[in-house]
Enzyme design. Structure first.
Site, mmCIF file in Angstrom:
data_model
loop_
_atom_site.group_PDB
_atom_site.id
_atom_site.type_symbol
_atom_site.label_atom_id
_atom_site.label_comp_id
_atom_site.label_asym_id
_atom_site.label_seq_id
_atom_site.Cartn_x
_atom_site.Cartn_y
_atom_site.Cartn_z
ATOM 1 N N VAL A 1 0.853 -1.188 0.000
ATOM 2 C CA VAL A 1 0.000 0.000 0.000
ATOM 3 C C VAL A 1 0.887 1.236 0.000
ATOM 4 O O VAL A 1 1.819 1.347 0.799
ATOM 5 C CB VAL A 1 -0.907 0.024 1.252
ATOM 6 N N ARG B 1 28.259 13.458 10.439
ATOM 7 C CA ARG B 1 27.300 14.471 10.009
ATOM 8 C C ARG B 1 26.882 15.416 11.128
ATOM 9 O O ARG B 1 26.655 16.602 10.885
ATOM 10 C CB ARG B 1 26.062 13.783 9.415
#
Length: 532
Positions: A29, A262
């Protein structure tokens, strides 16, 4: 048996392929269409220790170091050991990896001790996603498009289906299954235009799981990518720095190690911007031929969204919310605390990334753990009773009520304002007073929801209705993120508190969030010694 998979990104498609190979009927879905999933934005590469200058042990240690004490060793060891097999599997299904001397090419990403990321130019995630989708079509996986996840249907302490909004008609549907795999992606879009994510990453699966009684964990850990385009927050891949790109200010000065993790890089860049400096990514020295061959997407995105050719001049950048380490709490088998409900990929927290994801590990997770989720889900043989469930009736009444809400307050204006406040006060840097201020604002917005509504009253392709549902979910998720951030009085990985700038061993624990009778609850769960 029928397995329903919510989400058609890499994790969902890997799970679908594996479940089909094990004989299950599979329905995927998707809110949009499969090739539009966020996986397509994972440009840099997928990690696997495959060279003479690298080792699985080094991959494990790099991941543990990046996780800052919140990655569970047994999960990390499992995923890193499976990594070379994952690359071979992707290669076998047709992923067009870049090659050097007949071997899959690898580049070094931030936080890695060696070139480890296998890549396909700077389109790695996109190429993986298209290859997975092609193979799902061949395998007979069924797809249901333009269906918005509303809630998980539970009965007798097990998940037995989902309720969906058909975006084309605004009708509520129920879909029953022996087991459900949530692969709905992360929630970084709660930061709106300050996020690299595409429209839709508001964490519907995470919210639905919480409402169904599932526990969430480590939601406060949101990774900010250091190199997003300054105007649009479009991602410029870590591949650009891995190839030798420099981070400079308006004076042409380098002020940071470009290949540090990061979190550190994002904080350093954010501080420069707060001082009034401009920050740029400079790859001009790499040469136009190299850029066009190895970084064509980065060049195209810079030209379209910034009006700058990175082969000729540096590109303005800023940090932007990129990846959510926290999510639906699962064990190593991708199982939640609700029988029959599994979660995988960015919506889940299997404790691989801990406090700060290592670049190149997200694509790896969705391949390795996507297959694990499928193997776990096919073990559930029970079929749910065929009937209309109470949850479906409640959701039908709710959607009908939304159309009747007064439109006294514009929820779009409230949403956009909240994005800005969240980025400034619960973003790269955080502190208690600001976090509590945003939490008060979120709870005020929740109270005002009854006075917000939609102007478009048509049931056909009502995108405003979808946005309203996303906004309600955003408020629910943001509240949980803020509660986690407030109670974690330390700095660790992507969570940096200016009032508690040091890592504190007292918080060597996962934050747990859940709901009881609609009330948000929070606690810490110590990491078992055998998992450290």
């Amino acid at each position: 048996m029928q397995i329903v998979i919510i989400g058609s990104g890499g994790a969902g498609l890997v799970a679908a392929l594996e479940a089909r190979s094990l004989g299950a009927e599979v329905v995927v879905v998707t809110k949009n269409y499969p090739t539009q999933a966020q996986t397509s934005m994972a440009q840099g590469g997928i990690n696997a220790a495959m060279s003479e200058n690298d080792s699985i042990e080094n991959h494990i240690e790099d991941t543990l170091r990046s996780a800052a004490g919140l990655g569970e060793r047994r999960v990390i060891e499992f995923v890193c050991n499976e990594a070379p097999k994952a690359i071979k599997w992707l290669d076998s299904i047709g992923v067009p990896f870049s090659r050097k001397e007949d071997k899959i090419a690898q580049r070094r990403l931030g936080g890695a001790s060696a070139p480890r990321a296998c890549y396909a130019q700077d389109y790695t995630g996109l190429k993986i996603l298209h290859s997975l989708y092609d193979n799902c079509i061949k395998a007979g996986v069924k797809f249901l498009h333009e269906k918005f996840l509303l809630n998980i249907i539970t009965e007798d302490e097990r998940a037995c289906g989902v309720t969906l909004l058909d975006i084309r008609t605004a009708k509520v549907e129920q879909l029953l299954a022996s087991s459900i795999i949530l692969a709905t992606g992360g929630y970084a879009k709660i930061y709106g235009e300050f996020s690299t994510n595409g429209n839709g990453s508001f964490g519907e699966g995470v919210g639905a799981a919480m409402r169904a009684g599932a526990k969430l964990s480590d939601l406060e850990f949101v990774q900010f990518h250091p190199t997003a385009l300054a105007k649009s927050s479009i991602l410029i891949s870590e591949a650009a720095r891995g190839a030798g790109g420099k981070i400079i200010n308006q004076n042409g000065e380098r002020f940071v190690d470009e290949l540090t993790t990061r979190d550190k890089l994002s904080r350093t860049i954010y501080e420069q911007i707060e001082k009034g400096n401009q920050v740029f990514l400079d790859i001009t020295h790499l040469g136009e031929d190299f850029i066009q061959k190895e970084l064509p997407q980065e060049r195209k995105l810079s030209l379209i969204y910034e009006g700058i050719d990175p082969a000729k001049e540096p590109v303005p950048i800023k940090p932007a919310a990129h990846y959510t380490m926290g999510g639906i709490d699962t064990d190593i088998n991708c199982a939640t605390n609700i029988k029959g409900l599994f979660a995988v990929g960015e919506c889940a927290n299997v404790k691989l990334h801990g406090a700060n994801r290592l670049g190149g590990n997200s694509l790896l997770e969705l391949v390795v753990m996507g297959r694990v989720a499928a193997r776990s889900a096919v073990q559930i043989k029970d079929k749910p009773q065929e009937k209309k469930y109470e949850r479906t009736t409640i959701d039908e009444q709710f959607i009908k009520a939304v159309f009747g809400l007064p439109n006294k307050i514009d929820f779009i204006e409230r949403r956009d304002f909240l994005h800005k406040v969240l980025y400034r006060n619960a973003g790269v840097f955080r502190e208690e007073l600001s976090l509590k201020g945003v939490l008060s604002l979120v709870r005020q917005h929740q109270k005002e929801l009854a006075f917000m509504g939609i102007k478009d009253k048509s049931p056909l392709y009502n995108k405003e209705l979808v946005q309203f549902l996303e906004y309600g979910n955003m408020l629910e998720i943001t509240e949980a993120v803020l509660v986690g951030a407030i109670q974690r009085n330390e700095s660790r990985g992507a969570h940096f508190r200016t009032d508690y700038p040091k890592q504190n061993s007292a918080f060597d624990a996962h934050t747990l969030i859940w709901k009881e009778d609609g009330v948000l609850c929070a606690d810490f769960q110590k990491i078992p010694e055998e998992f450290e």
